[in-house]
Design a protein around this motif. Structure first.
Motif, mmCIF file in Angstrom:
data_model
loop_
_atom_site.group_PDB
_atom_site.id
_atom_site.type_symbol
_atom_site.label_atom_id
_atom_site.label_comp_id
_atom_site.label_asym_id
_atom_site.label_seq_id
_atom_site.Cartn_x
_atom_site.Cartn_y
_atom_site.Cartn_z
ATOM 1 N N ARG A 321 0.844 -1.189 0.000
ATOM 2 C CA ARG A 321 0.000 0.000 0.000
ATOM 3 C C ARG A 321 0.885 1.248 0.000
ATOM 4 N NH1 ARG A 321 -3.785 1.364 5.068
ATOM 5 N NH2 ARG A 321 -1.713 1.766 5.905
ATOM 6 N N PRO A 322 0.786 2.094 -1.039
ATOM 7 C CA PRO A 322 1.636 3.288 -1.093
ATOM 8 C C PRO A 322 1.213 4.314 -0.059
ATOM 9 C CG PRO A 322 0.027 3.330 -2.864
ATOM 10 C CD PRO A 322 -0.111 1.988 -2.196
ATOM 11 N N GLY A 323 2.121 5.225 0.238
ATOM 12 C CA GLY A 323 1.763 6.340 1.093
ATOM 13 C C GLY A 323 0.862 7.304 0.344
ATOM 14 N N VAL A 324 0.154 8.129 1.092
ATOM 15 C CA VAL A 324 -0.731 9.099 0.465
ATOM 16 C C VAL A 324 -0.509 10.462 1.122
ATOM 17 C CG1 VAL A 324 -2.473 7.324 0.005
ATOM 18 C CG2 VAL A 324 -2.680 8.779 2.033
ATOM 19 N N ILE A 325 -1.079 11.469 0.495
ATOM 20 C CA ILE A 325 -1.077 12.823 1.037
ATOM 21 C C ILE A 325 -2.528 13.250 1.207
ATOM 22 C CG2 ILE A 325 -0.347 15.219 0.702
ATOM 23 C CD1 ILE A 325 1.803 14.178 -1.203
ATOM 24 N N ALA A 326 -2.845 13.800 2.364
ATOM 25 C CA ALA A 326 -4.174 14.360 2.603
ATOM 26 C C ALA A 326 -4.019 15.862 2.827
ATOM 27 C CB ALA A 326 -4.832 13.708 3.811
ATOM 28 N N LYS A 327 -4.933 16.620 2.261
ATOM 29 C CA LYS A 327 -4.902 18.081 2.371
ATOM 30 C C LYS A 327 -6.140 18.518 3.144
ATOM 31 C CE LYS A 327 -4.334 22.106 -0.697
ATOM 32 N NZ LYS A 327 -4.214 22.496 -2.134
ATOM 33 N N LEU A 328 -5.936 18.872 4.404
ATOM 34 C CA LEU A 328 -7.049 19.190 5.288
ATOM 35 C C LEU A 328 -7.137 20.696 5.523
ATOM 36 C CD1 LEU A 328 -6.532 16.436 8.024
ATOM 37 C CD2 LEU A 328 -7.699 16.253 5.811
ATOM 38 N N PRO A 329 -8.332 21.239 5.545
ATOM 39 C CA PRO A 329 -8.466 22.666 5.836
ATOM 40 C C PRO A 329 -8.089 22.971 7.281
ATOM 41 C CG PRO A 329 -10.628 21.615 5.743
ATOM 42 C CD PRO A 329 -9.638 20.595 5.287
ATOM 43 N N GLY A 330 -7.507 24.153 7.497
ATOM 44 C CA GLY A 330 -7.198 24.592 8.848
ATOM 45 C C GLY A 330 -5.881 24.058 9.381
ATOM 46 N N ILE A 331 -5.723 24.143 10.688
ATOM 47 C CA ILE A 331 -4.480 23.776 11.377
ATOM 48 C C ILE A 331 -4.700 22.505 12.196
ATOM 49 C CG2 ILE A 331 -2.790 24.529 13.104
ATOM 50 C CD1 ILE A 331 -3.481 27.422 12.289
ATOM 51 N N HIS A 332 -3.785 21.560 12.063
ATOM 52 C CA HIS A 332 -3.872 20.283 12.794
ATOM 53 C C HIS A 332 -2.526 20.065 13.493
ATOM 54 C CE1 HIS A 332 -7.673 19.108 10.727
ATOM 55 N NE2 HIS A 332 -7.176 19.909 9.801
ATOM 56 N N ARG A 333 -2.377 20.634 14.662
ATOM 57 C CA ARG A 333 -1.085 20.697 15.336
ATOM 58 C C ARG A 333 -0.581 19.321 15.789
ATOM 59 N NH1 ARG A 333 -0.148 26.084 16.384
ATOM 60 N NH2 ARG A 333 -1.984 27.437 16.484
ATOM 61 N N GLN A 334 -1.486 18.434 16.195
ATOM 62 C CA GLN A 334 -1.072 17.181 16.818
ATOM 63 C C GLN A 334 -1.090 16.002 15.857
ATOM 64 O OE1 GLN A 334 0.017 17.618 19.891
ATOM 65 N NE2 GLN A 334 -0.664 19.759 19.762
ATOM 66 N N ALA A 335 -1.127 16.266 14.555
ATOM 67 C CA ALA A 335 -1.322 15.170 13.596
ATOM 68 C C ALA A 335 -0.084 14.301 13.418
ATOM 69 C CB ALA A 335 -1.757 15.742 12.246
ATOM 70 N N ARG A 336 1.115 14.863 13.547
ATOM 71 C CA ARG A 336 2.317 14.089 13.247
ATOM 72 C C ARG A 336 2.467 12.904 14.206
ATOM 73 N NH1 ARG A 336 8.564 16.263 12.296
ATOM 74 N NH2 ARG A 336 9.252 14.330 11.268
ATOM 75 N N HIS A 337 2.799 11.751 13.608
ATOM 76 C CA HIS A 337 3.001 10.484 14.305
ATOM 77 C C HIS A 337 1.702 9.878 14.837
ATOM 78 C CE1 HIS A 337 7.156 11.249 13.775
ATOM 79 N NE2 HIS A 337 7.255 12.164 14.726
ATOM 80 N N SER A 338 0.581 10.494 14.559
ATOM 81 C CA SER A 338 -0.693 9.907 14.957
ATOM 82 C C SER A 338 -1.212 9.000 13.848
ATOM 83 C CB SER A 338 -1.718 11.006 15.250
ATOM 84 O OG SER A 338 -1.998 11.753 14.075
ATOM 85 N N THR A 339 -2.181 8.159 14.189
ATOM 86 C CA THR A 339 -2.830 7.296 13.201
ATOM 87 C C THR A 339 -4.175 7.913 12.843
ATOM 88 O OG1 THR A 339 -1.744 5.310 14.034
ATOM 89 C CG2 THR A 339 -3.755 5.008 12.739
#
Length: 365
Positions: A321-339
Motif C-alpha cells: 500500500r503506497p503512502g498518500v497525502i491528505a490536504k485538510l483545511p485549517g491547522i492540525h497541530r497534533q497530527a504528526r506520528h498519529s494514526t
C-alpha cells in the motif's frame, strides 16, 4: 475571426522528434495555456507559431491563411518573453512606440496607440519614466503594452511571470486576467509551468506530454475529468494519490476494493465492462477527509506541512500500500506520528486502467 489552427504539426531536430501529431484549433477570443513538464515542447510549439522555429511537418494557419513559411513579422503576432527586454535609455513611452517608429507609423497615430495601451494597462502615470524607475511588474506591463500597440492578430506569452517574485507574480497575473477581460476578442496563447497561472487565466488548457497533446479542456474539465493518469497527477497540487485496487462489482452500485485493506468504495460510475479489472484508484489530497467510521485508508502520519489555511499530512507507505497525502483545511497541530483514518466521497474518486480513465461523468456536476 482570428483563429489559430494546427493540423498534424511536427517538429524534429535531425532524427530526434520533439513534437508530432499536434492537432489544435484555437478560437478567437480564447486565452489558451500550454502546460507540461520541462522539455515537453511547450515553448517550442509557441515559437513555431511565432515563426521563430521552423515547422517540420503539418500546417499552421492564422486567420485562415497557411503561414508555415511566412516570416514572423508578417504573421500578425506579437510576443511577450520571459525577459522584459526594455531599452534602458528610453522612457516607457519611447519603449512602447519603438516598433511603431520602425514601421513608420505616423507620430500622431503612434502617440494615440501608446496612450490607449497605457490607459488599458494603467501605465499612464509612468509614461515618462525610465525602466529603472519601475517595479518588475510595471516593466512586464510595459512589455505587454509594446505588444498591444502593434494591434496583432494573436498575442503570444512565453512564461512572462517567471522572473517575478511571488507577490509580483500574483499581482501581474491578476492584471493579465483583467487585461483579457478588457480585450474580449483578443486571441492569446500563453506558456507556463505554473499550475495556478494555467488554472486561473486559461479559457482552455493544453497539456503536452510524450511529444504530443495529452488532453485539452477547460481548467475544471482537466481537474474534474482527467482522461489519463498523467493529466490527473499533473493538474492539482499536491498530485493526485493513486492506490492499487480491483473492481469487484459493477452495475448501479459499482464497488472497488483497494489493495492493502480498507472499506470498499461503492457507487462509482464506470464503464459497464469494467468488472474484475485491476485499477488505480485516484483520490485528490483535498478529497480525503478524516473519519471516525468506516475508512478506506488508515495510516500513520509521517510528516506534516502546516501552511495555515491548510495542513498537508504525509502518510507512510506500508507493504503493498503506497503512502498518500491528505490536504485538510485549517491547522492540525497534533497530527504528526498519529494514526488517522480517511474516507472520500465516491463521486470524487477516479479510476484508471492501463493509465486511461474508466470514470464515466456527466458533462457538469
Amino acid at each position: 475571426m482570428t483563429n489559430v489552427t494546427l493540423t498534424d504539426v511536427s517538429k524534429s531536430y535531425g532524427g530526434t522528434n520533439v513534437l508530432k501529431g499536434i492537432d489544435l484549433d484555437i478560437r478567437q477570443g480564447e486565452l489558451v495555456v500550454f502546460v507540461g513538464p520541462s522539455g515537453c515542447g511547450k515553448s517550442t510549439l509557441l515559437r513555431m507559431i511565432a515563426g521563430l522555429e521552423k515547422i517540420t511537418g503539418g500546417t499552421l494557419e492564422i486567420d485562415g491563411r497557411v503561414v508555415n513559411d511566412t516570416p514572423p513579422a508578417q504573421r500578425g503576432i506579437a510576443m511577450v518573453f520571459q525577459s522584459y527586454a526594455l531599452y534602458p535609455h528610453m522612457t516607457v513611452r519611447e519603449n512602447m512606440a519603438f516598433a511603431l517608429d520602425i514601421a513608420k507609423v505616423p507620430k500622431a497615430e503612434a502617440a494615440r496607440k501608446v496612450e490607449a495601451a497605457a490607459d488599458t494597462l494603467q501605465l499612464t502615470p509612468y509614461l515618462d519614466r525610465l525602466p529603472k524607475a519601475l517595479s518588475g511588474g510595471q516593466r512586464q506591463r510595459v512589455a505587454i503594452g509594446r505588444a498591444i500597440v502593434r494591434d496583432p492578430k494573436v498575442y503570444l506569452f512565453d512564461e512572462p511571470l517567471s522572473n517575478l517574485d511571488a507577490a509580483l507574480r500574483v499581482a501581474t497575473r491578476i492584471e493579465i486576467a483583467q487585461l483579457k477581460e478588457r480585450m474580449p476578442d483578443a486571441t492569446m496563447i500563453y506558456v507556463t509551468h505554473d499550475q495556478v497561472e494555467a488554472m486561473t487565466l486559461a479559457t482552455r488548457i493544453v497539456v503536452l506530454a510524450d511529444k504530443g497533446i495529452s488532453q485539452v479542456g477547460t481548467p475544471l474539465e482537466l481537474y474534474e475529468a482527467p482522461k489519463n493518469e498523467f493529466v490527473a497527477q499533473f493538474i492539482g497540487s499536491p498530485s493526485m494519490n493513486l492506490l492499487p485496487g480491483r473492481i469487484t462489482a459493477t452495475g448501479a452500485q459499482t464497488e472497488v476494493t483497494l489493495a492493502g485493506g480498507g472499506v470498499a468504495l461503492s457507487a462509482i460510475p464506470t464503464e459497464p465492462d469494467a468488472m474484475g479489472r485491476q485499477v488505480n484508484v485516484g483520490i485528490r489530497p483535498e478529497d480525503l477527509v478524516p473519519t471516525n467510521g468506516a475508512a478506506i485508508y488508515t495510516g500513520a502520519v509521517d510528516y506534516v506541512e502546516a501552511l495555515g489555511e491548510v495542513t498537508l499530512l504525509y502518510f507512510v507507505a506500508e507493504g503493498n500500500r503506497p503512502g498518500v497525502i491528505a490536504k485538510l483545511p485549517g491547522i492540525h497541530r497534533q497530527a504528526r506520528h498519529s494514526t488517522v483514518a480517511l474516507t472520500a466521497d465516491p463521486a470524487r474518486v477516479h479510476l484508471f486502467a492501463n493509465g486511461q480513465s474508466l470514470r464515466v461523468r456527466s458533462a457538469t456536476r
